[in-house]
Write a protein that holds these residues in place. Structure first.
Motif, PDB file in Angstrom:
ATOM      1  N   ASP A   6      70.526  43.698  70.493  1.00 33.92           N
ATOM      2  CA  ASP A   6      70.023  42.801  69.457  1.00 33.92           C
ATOM      3  C   ASP A   6      68.502  42.748  69.433  1.00 33.92           C
ATOM      4  OD1 ASP A   6      72.526  42.244  68.624  1.00 33.92           O
ATOM      5  OD2 ASP A   6      72.675  40.294  69.639  1.00 33.92           O
ATOM      6  N   SER A   7      67.858  43.051  70.576  1.00 33.17           N
ATOM      7  CA  SER A   7      66.407  42.950  70.638  1.00 33.17           C
ATOM      8  C   SER A   7      65.741  44.316  70.784  1.00 33.17           C
ATOM      9  CB  SER A   7      66.001  42.046  71.807  1.00 33.17           C
ATOM     10  OG  SER A   7      66.569  42.519  73.005  1.00 33.17           O
ATOM     11  N   ALA A   8      66.501  45.337  71.200  1.00 35.43           N
ATOM     12  CA  ALA A   8      65.931  46.669  71.384  1.00 35.43           C
ATOM     13  C   ALA A   8      66.034  47.482  70.099  1.00 35.43           C
ATOM     14  CB  ALA A   8      66.668  47.388  72.518  1.00 35.43           C
ATOM     15  N   PRO A   9      65.179  48.512  69.926  1.00 35.09           N
ATOM     16  CA  PRO A   9      65.290  49.378  68.755  1.00 35.09           C
ATOM     17  C   PRO A   9      66.657  50.035  68.695  1.00 35.09           C
ATOM     18  CG  PRO A   9      63.228  49.770  69.929  1.00 35.09           C
ATOM     19  CD  PRO A   9      64.053  48.895  70.797  1.00 35.09           C
ATOM     20  N   ALA A  10      67.210  50.179  67.491  1.00 31.37           N
ATOM     21  CA  ALA A  10      68.531  50.779  67.325  1.00 31.37           C
ATOM     22  C   ALA A  10      68.514  52.241  67.737  1.00 31.37           C
ATOM     23  CB  ALA A  10      68.967  50.650  65.868  1.00 31.37           C
ATOM     24  N   ASP A  11      69.543  52.660  68.429  1.00 33.19           N
ATOM     25  CA  ASP A  11      69.735  54.061  68.824  1.00 33.19           C
ATOM     26  C   ASP A  11      70.850  54.626  67.967  1.00 33.19           C
ATOM     27  OD1 ASP A  11      70.242  56.489  69.921  1.00 33.19           O
ATOM     28  OD2 ASP A  11      70.548  55.770  71.978  1.00 33.19           O
ATOM     29  N   PRO A  12      70.545  55.560  67.058  1.00 33.04           N
ATOM     30  CA  PRO A  12      71.573  56.082  66.154  1.00 33.04           C
ATOM     31  C   PRO A  12      72.752  56.688  66.903  1.00 33.04           C
ATOM     32  CG  PRO A  12      69.383  56.759  65.455  1.00 33.04           C
ATOM     33  CD  PRO A  12      69.228  56.158  66.798  1.00 33.04           C
ATOM     34  N   ALA A  13      72.545  57.112  68.132  1.00 35.17           N
ATOM     35  CA  ALA A  13      73.638  57.733  68.883  1.00 35.17           C
ATOM     36  C   ALA A  13      74.557  56.700  69.523  1.00 35.17           C
ATOM     37  CB  ALA A  13      73.068  58.649  69.967  1.00 35.17           C
ATOM     38  N   THR A  14      74.130  55.402  69.528  1.00 26.48           N
ATOM     39  CA  THR A  14      74.935  54.349  70.145  1.00 26.48           C
ATOM     40  C   THR A  14      75.844  53.731  69.094  1.00 26.48           C
ATOM     41  OG1 THR A  14      73.150  53.860  71.698  1.00 26.48           O
ATOM     42  CG2 THR A  14      74.856  52.173  71.399  1.00 26.48           C
ATOM     43  N   PRO A  15      77.163  53.698  69.349  1.00 27.90           N
ATOM     44  CA  PRO A  15      78.075  53.095  68.371  1.00 27.90           C
ATOM     45  C   PRO A  15      77.726  51.627  68.144  1.00 27.90           C
ATOM     46  CG  PRO A  15      79.295  54.308  70.049  1.00 27.90           C
ATOM     47  CD  PRO A  15      77.872  54.233  70.516  1.00 27.90           C
ATOM     48  N   ALA A  16      77.749  51.227  66.884  1.00 26.38           N
ATOM     49  CA  ALA A  16      77.439  49.837  66.560  1.00 26.38           C
ATOM     50  C   ALA A  16      78.584  48.927  66.991  1.00 26.38           C
ATOM     51  CB  ALA A  16      77.194  49.692  65.060  1.00 26.38           C
ATOM     52  N   THR A  17      78.239  47.725  67.392  1.00 23.53           N
ATOM     53  CA  THR A  17      79.238  46.691  67.683  1.00 23.53           C
ATOM     54  C   THR A  17      78.882  45.442  66.891  1.00 23.53           C
ATOM     55  OG1 THR A  17      77.973  45.883  69.584  1.00 23.53           O
ATOM     56  CG2 THR A  17      79.633  47.570  70.020  1.00 23.53           C
ATOM     57  N   LEU A  18      79.850  44.536  66.785  1.00 23.56           N
ATOM     58  CA  LEU A  18      79.632  43.262  66.127  1.00 23.56           C
ATOM     59  C   LEU A  18      79.658  42.154  67.167  1.00 23.56           C
ATOM     60  CD1 LEU A  18      81.891  43.330  62.905  1.00 23.56           C
ATOM     61  CD2 LEU A  18      79.500  44.001  63.158  1.00 23.56           C
ATOM     62  N   ARG A  19      78.830  41.139  66.942  1.00 18.08           N
ATOM     63  CA  ARG A  19      78.857  39.935  67.759  1.00 18.08           C
ATOM     64  C   ARG A  19      79.285  38.782  66.864  1.00 18.08           C
ATOM     65  NH1 ARG A  19      78.837  41.809  72.882  1.00 18.08           N
ATOM     66  NH2 ARG A  19      77.031  43.123  73.310  1.00 18.08           N
ATOM     67  N   ASP A 172      86.794  36.402  54.823  1.00 17.70           N
ATOM     68  CA  ASP A 172      86.066  37.672  54.714  1.00 17.70           C
ATOM     69  C   ASP A 172      84.586  37.409  54.933  1.00 17.70           C
ATOM     70  OD1 ASP A 172      88.042  39.743  54.094  1.00 17.70           O
ATOM     71  OD2 ASP A 172      88.411  38.564  52.274  1.00 17.70           O
ATOM     72  N   ARG A 173      84.028  38.067  55.908  1.00 11.61           N
ATOM     73  CA  ARG A 173      82.629  37.862  56.275  1.00 11.61           C
ATOM     74  C   ARG A 173      81.872  39.181  56.269  1.00 11.61           C
ATOM     75  NH1 ARG A 173      81.379  33.180  59.042  1.00 11.61           N
ATOM     76  NH2 ARG A 173      82.501  31.456  58.076  1.00 11.61           N
ATOM     77  N   GLN A 174      80.580  39.091  56.029  1.00 10.23           N
ATOM     78  CA  GLN A 174      79.655  40.196  56.232  1.00 10.23           C
ATOM     79  C   GLN A 174      78.842  39.861  57.476  1.00 10.23           C
ATOM     80  OE1 GLN A 174      79.255  43.150  54.387  1.00 10.23           O
ATOM     81  NE2 GLN A 174      81.152  42.511  53.359  1.00 10.23           N
ATOM     82  N   VAL A 175      79.062  40.598  58.546  1.00  7.96           N
ATOM     83  CA  VAL A 175      78.461  40.294  59.838  1.00  7.96           C
ATOM     84  C   VAL A 175      77.508  41.417  60.230  1.00  7.96           C
ATOM     85  CG1 VAL A 175      78.912  39.797  62.270  1.00  7.96           C
ATOM     86  CG2 VAL A 175      80.527  39.021  60.515  1.00  7.96           C
ATOM     87  N   PRO A 176      76.251  41.104  60.567  1.00  3.10           N
ATOM     88  CA  PRO A 176      75.327  42.167  60.990  1.00  3.10           C
ATOM     89  C   PRO A 176      75.795  42.803  62.301  1.00  3.10           C
ATOM     90  CG  PRO A 176      74.155  40.133  60.463  1.00  3.10           C
ATOM     91  CD  PRO A 176      75.602  39.794  60.524  1.00  3.10           C
ATOM     92  N   ASP A 177      75.790  44.141  62.338  1.00  2.00           N
ATOM     93  CA  ASP A 177      76.123  44.809  63.592  1.00  2.00           C
ATOM     94  C   ASP A 177      74.855  44.968  64.427  1.00  2.00           C
ATOM     95  OD1 ASP A 177      74.689  47.015  62.640  1.00  2.00           O
ATOM     96  OD2 ASP A 177      76.470  48.103  62.017  1.00  2.00           O
ATOM     97  N   THR A 178      75.014  45.579  65.585  1.00  2.00           N
ATOM     98  CA  THR A 178      73.876  45.717  66.488  1.00  2.00           C
ATOM     99  C   THR A 178      72.867  46.750  66.000  1.00  2.00           C
ATOM    100  OG1 THR A 178      75.263  47.218  67.806  1.00  2.00           O
ATOM    101  CG2 THR A 178      75.086  44.933  68.546  1.00  2.00           C
ATOM    102  N   GLN A 179      73.202  47.461  64.927  1.00  2.00           N
ATOM    103  CA  GLN A 179      72.238  48.354  64.284  1.00  2.00           C
ATOM    104  C   GLN A 179      71.516  47.669  63.125  1.00  2.00           C
ATOM    105  OE1 GLN A 179      71.643  51.099  65.660  1.00  2.00           O
ATOM    106  NE2 GLN A 179      73.477  51.961  66.613  1.00  2.00           N
ATOM    107  N   GLY A 180      71.899  46.398  62.870  1.00  2.00           N
ATOM    108  CA  GLY A 180      71.245  45.650  61.802  1.00  2.00           C
ATOM    109  C   GLY A 180      71.892  45.801  60.449  1.00  2.00           C
ATOM    110  N   CYS A 181      73.029  46.473  60.362  1.00  2.00           N
ATOM    111  CA  CYS A 181      73.707  46.691  59.086  1.00  2.00           C
ATOM    112  C   CYS A 181      74.842  45.678  58.913  1.00  2.00           C
ATOM    113  CB  CYS A 181      74.280  48.102  59.011  1.00  2.00           C
ATOM    114  SG  CYS A 181      73.040  49.409  59.155  1.00  2.00           S
TER     115      CYS A 181
END
Length: 671
Positions: A6-19, A172-181
């Motif tokens: 959540d605080s580090a730059p997104a790594d495109p190779a890391t699968p996104a997760t939801l919190r 139905d929710r729109q939840v930001p993932d750890t990549q910010g999407c």
């Protein structure tokens, strides 16, 4: 749960997760203001207004778009404010044909709307006032109230039942993932309540509410939630934990619901306990430290607004699309000294003021101190008054009926006796003016009076259930624990009009919490003895027990009415409340088919009328029960202000020992 992504730059190779953070409350019981209307004093550590401060902070930590707020039932009833709101609703319903027509919003619902609750479960106490007041209250909610197993009519299967509220809903929710999407997340919620609810309040629900087993209903509805594409399914279980494989129509089913494949999270309530925490340490199927039921994330957030449940979930992407639960942290945040949210107080201030005004009304006068501080050990003038009022109205109620002419008894229990309410939770009304709020202390639930026809065997079984509140005290024991901590005070009935002796050296015949039979001495539901006549100790005409003729002998060793030993076949009429008459509190031994007569008015109204017509109250007779001599001592915890001069019982030998670490007054009882 802290996520470095959540605080580090997104790594495109890391699968996104939801919190996703789930915030849950339960068993609010109409506690909005931090105020005790029965004593007219401010209180700490409870109430939705103080919870609101914790909710706001918890939302800010996780972000509004990553937070869900839900409640697990018992919203509308439990304080004088809830009673006041129900009275306003009933008055409006009586002037319209549509209970769901727009009207003033219930103060609890007004506060919950302000806090933007997403969903709630129906609780058994939400039905206490009847179906129409419940419908009117929830008509003002901006969130769905759910229940899958309490319905208007039963169909061939649960999905074919006619609901009183929706069984489930999908958010139905729109939840930001750890990549910010922003990612779509579909959340299913399903509610359940104890099936006994339809029986406990049969006096106001008969013919309008039917019930199914809670776990059965969840299993039947779950395929529809999964077929609708839910990524996460949350059970809002207004039930205690229970066992992994409960009997059909069991009251406490949260663990059984957790074991159902397809349920991801269980939020429980009803039993006013806490999970995670020590309350369920050692319970099979429960991880009390981590907050898990059958390995799944679970929480139970106390009662009266004492705690906020916080579940931080991590969801991982499924290979074929959608999300699955991958990890969870569960915790409770206690209210304690949290300041109340001014906005919630402002929204509900008119109802608060009106309630205090009603509670302050003078209704009578008492020459004696009305208290229940020694209700389980000796005389309790508060219970004597309640029993007296019940009997007075019952005499009028049975006139000209099949119960007319039977010896009339009256059963009463201490609704306030420590427990979840702590050392301040005792009835202790000084002699002098009696106010409306004092009568609410004596009769806090919207029950009706019920008069039952019972046999002597039924009475003995009734009293054995009540006697399970005590721990076993061996002969000669020193400072044994007297009251089983699992026993709720409202399950301890004393029956006025009888005299009886309890031998606490004998083990109880019933589980203190549930009322389930523990030995073969449990009589059949009809109240009749077993064919061989065994199971109960015989009497020799004295008020002391004979030597046991059976290892199954109970604690009630002498049972008399008007100086005569009671036979199993003797017949009586017993005045009690409608909850007890329906078996509530683990009193399944009360015959369901016995002749009975219900009043139409709430028991509180009958009590108020009795006090107003009495002129002056002088309820100070002896307790109906006494203890068999054991040459032992036991310790009793009671209110901190208790003194033998003001509250003592000349029929009991007690010695004060000071205060314990929890603030209770401790007394030594000589048995």
């Amino acid at each position: 749960m802290t996520d470095p992504a959540d605080s580090a730059p997104a790594d495109p190779a890391t699968p996104a997760t939801l919190r996703l953070r789930i915030l849950c409350t339960t068993d609010l019981h109409a506690h909005v203001w931090p105020h005790d209307y029965q004593t007219d004093r401010p209180t700490k550590g409870r109430g939705l207004a103080a919870l609101a401060t914790l909710i706001t902070a918890a939302r800010a930590e996780a972000g509004q778009d990553r937070t869900l707020l839900v409640d697990c039932g018992d919203i509308l009833q439990g304080t004088a404010l809830g009673d006041w709101a129900a009275l306003q609703s009933t008055a409006r319903i009586n002037t319209t044909d549509d209970p769901a027509a727009p009207g003033p919003v219930h103060p609890m619902i007004r506060a919950m709307n302000h806090l933007r609750y997403d969903a709630a479960a129906l609780g058994n106490h939400d039905l206490n006032y009847g179906l129409d007041p419940m419908t009117a209250a929830f008509a003002g909610a901006d969130f769905p109230v759910l229940c899958a197993n309490l319905v208007a009519d039963l169909g061939a299967t649960p999905p074919e039942d006619t609901p009183i509220v929706p069984p489930w809903c999908i958010l139905d929710r729109q939840v930001p993932d750890t990549q910010g999407c922003a990612q779509p997340l579909r959340i299913g919620l399903i509610g359940t309540a104890p099936p006994q609810s339809a029986v406990w309040d049969a006096a106001v629900l008969r013919g309008r509410v039917a019930a199914r087993d809670a776990a059965q209903a969840v299993r039947a509805h779950l395929p529809a939630l999964r077929a609708a594409g839910c990524d996460l399914v949350i059970a809002l279980s207004h039930a205690g934990i229970g066992s992994a494989r409960p009997a059909p129509m069991e009251e406490d089913t949260s663990l059984a619901v957790a074991r159902i494949d397809g349920i991801d999270v269980v939020l429980a309530g009803h039993s006013h306990r806490r999970l995670p925490g020590p309350d369920f340490h050692g319970t099979p199927g429960v991880d009390a430290a981590a907050g898990r039921l059958a390995g799944k994330p679970a929480a139970m957030a106390g009662a009266f607004g004492s705690d906020l449940g916080v579940l931080d979930l991590a969801l991982a992407a499924r290979p074929g699309g959608g999300w699955r639960l991958a990890a969870a942290d569960v915790s409770l945040r206690p209210v304690k000294d949290t300041a109340a949210d001014p906005a919630v107080l402002d929204l509900t201030a008119p109802a608060h003021r009106a309630t205090r005004g009603q509670m302050g009304r003078i209704v009578g006068h008492s020459r004696t101190r009305l208290h229940s501080v020694f209700a389980l050990t000796g005389r309790a003038p508060a219970l004597a008054l309640l029993a007296e009022a019940q009997a007075a109205h019952a005499r009028r109620l049975v006139t000209g009926t099949a119960l007319d002419g039977l010896p009339l008894l009256s059963a009463a229990a201490p609704f306030k006796h420590g427990g979840p309410t702590g050392p301040d939770g005792f009835v202790d009304i000084p002699a002098g003016q009696l106010r409306h709020r004092h009568m609410v202390e004596l009769s806090p639930f919207p029950n009706q009076l019920c008069v039952l026809a019972v046999t002597g065997a039924d009475l003995r079984a009734w009293l054995e259930r009540a006697a399970s509140a005590y721990c076993t005290v061996p002969r000669g024991a020193r400072d044994a624990t007297l009251i089983d901590p699992a026993a709720a005070a409202y399950t301890f009935d004393e029956i006025h009009g009888l005299t009886y002796t309890l031998d606490l050296s004998r083990p109880p015949l019933h589980d203190a919490q549930t009322g389930r039979a523990l030995t073969a001495a449990q009589p059949p539901a009809s109240g009749a003895l077993a064919e061989d006549g065994a199971g109960w100790t015989g009497m020799d005409g004295t008020d002391e027990p004979q030597a046991d003729r059976s290892p199954r002998a109970g604690r009630v060793t002498a049972l008399y009415h008007a100086g005569r030993a009671i036979a199993d076949t003797d017949k009586f009429a017993v005045a009690t409340n409608s909850y007890r008459a329906s078996g509530g509190g683990g009193y399944g031994m009360i015959p369901k088919g016995t002749p009975r007569i219900h009043s139409r008015e709430p028991l509180l109204d009958l009590l108020l009328r009795h006090v107003a017509g009495a002129g002056e109250i002088a309820a100070d007779g002896p307790a109906p029960h006494r203890f068999a001599p054991l040459g032992a001592t036991a310790l009793l915890r009671t209110a901190p202000q208790v003194t033998l001069d003001d509250h003592g019982d000349p029929d009991r030998k007690l010695a004060p020992l000071g205060l314990d670490g929890d603030g209770y007054g401790v007394f030594r009882l000589f048995l």
